[in-house]
Design an enzyme around this catalytic site. Structure first.
Site, short mmCIF file in Angstrom:
data_model
loop_
_atom_site.label_atom_id
_atom_site.label_comp_id
_atom_site.label_asym_id
_atom_site.label_seq_id
_atom_site.Cartn_x
_atom_site.Cartn_y
_atom_site.Cartn_z
CG ASP A 8 -1.78 1.16 1.39
OD1 ASP A 8 -1.56 2.18 0.69
OD2 ASP A 8 -2.70 1.09 2.21
CB ILE A 9 1.57 3.84 -2.56
CG1 ILE A 9 2.84 4.57 -3.01
CG2 ILE A 9 0.36 4.76 -2.55
CD1 ILE A 9 2.85 4.98 -4.46
N GLY A 30 -9.74 5.08 -5.48
CA GLY A 30 -8.46 4.42 -5.76
C GLY A 30 -7.32 4.90 -4.88
CG ASP A 32 -6.75 11.26 -5.81
OD1 ASP A 32 -6.05 11.82 -4.96
OD2 ASP A 32 -7.46 11.86 -6.64
CB SER A 115 -3.53 5.74 -16.58
OG SER A 115 -3.59 7.14 -16.71
CE1 TYR A 119 -9.63 9.18 -14.50
CE2 TYR A 119 -7.39 9.94 -14.81
CZ TYR A 119 -8.68 10.17 -14.39
OH TYR A 119 -9.02 11.41 -13.87
#
Ligand code: APR
Length: 165
Positions: A8-9, A30, A32, A115, A119
Site C-alpha cells: 500500500d503506497i 483508488g 488518490d 492510469s 482510467y
C-alpha cells in the site's frame, strides 16, 4: 535502482510518493482516495491552493501525516483505445513527476500504476511505458519504487523489468 514491491503506497516512508490524481486535484477513489485519507485534510487544502493539473503534468505538495515527505500529484490519461495520445501523455506523467522529484532533491520515489485503475489503461502497456521512463532516470535516484497493489500487477512489473534488463 528500480525496485518492484507489493504494498500500500500510503505506508511507504520514501521522500516522494506519486498520486494518480484527476485534473481538479480534489481527491477521488483508488490510490488518490487512500493517499488523501492517510495524509489528512491539509492535503486537500494544499491541492485547492494549486487549483488543478492538466493531464500529463505533475504538481507537488507536502505529505502531511504520511511517512513520505512529499506527494507528487500527476494526472494520467483516460484510456480511449490507444490512438488519442495516451502513450505520450502517460510517459509525460512519469517524466514530469521524476523531474519534479529531482528538483525537490528527492532520493527515493514510489509510483503506483498511473492510469491503470479507474482510467482503464491496459496494465502491460502502461508498465512498459513506466519502466522505460524510470530507466532513463534511475541513475539520478537512490531508488525508484514500483509500488504494485496486487500480486498480478507485481508479476507484470517483474516480468517486464527482467525482459528489458
Ligand atoms: N497503493 C498502491 N496502489 C494502489 C492503491 C494503494 N493504496 N490503491 C489503488 N492502487 C492502484 C490500483 O490498483 C491501480 O493499479 O493504483 C493504480 C491506479 O488506479 P487508480 O487509483 O484508479 O488511478 P487511475 O487509473 O490513474 O485513475 C485516476 O481515479 O480516484 C480517481 O481521483 C482519481 O479521478 C482519478 C482517477
Amino acid at each position: 535502482m528500480i525496485k518492484v514491491i507489493r504494498a500500500d503506497i500510503t505506508g511507504l516512508s520514501c521522500d516522494v510518493i506519486v498520486n494518480a490524481a484527476n485534473q481538479a486535484l480534489r481527491g477521488g477513489g483508488g490510490v488518490d482516495g487512500a493517499i488523501h485519507r492517510a495524509a489528512g485534510p491539509k492535503l486537500l487544502e494544499a491541492c485547492r491552493k494549486i487549483g488543478g493539473c492538466p493531464t500529463g503534468e505533475a504538481r507537488i505538495t507536502p505529505g502531511f501525516k504520511l511517512a513520505a515527505k512529499w506527494v507528487i500529484h500527476t494526472v494520467g490519461p483516460v484510456w480511449h483505445g490507444g490512438d488519442h495520445g495516451e502513450a505520450a501523455l502517460l510517459a509525460s506523467c512519469y517524466r514530469n513527476s521524476l523531474e519534479l522529484a529531482l528538483h525537490q532533491g528527492a532520493r527515493t520515489v514510489a509510483f503506483p500504476g498511473i492510469s491503470t485503475g479507474v482510467y482503464g489503461y491496459p496494465k502491460e502497456q502502461a508498465c512498459r511505458i513506466a519502466l522505460g521512463i524510470m530507466r532513463e532516470y534511475e541513475d539520478r535516484f537512490d531508488g525508484i519504487i514500483c509500488c504494485c497493489f496486487s500480486d498480478e500487477d507485481k508479476r507484470i512489473y517483474d516480468e517486464t523489468l527482467s525482459a528489458t534488463d
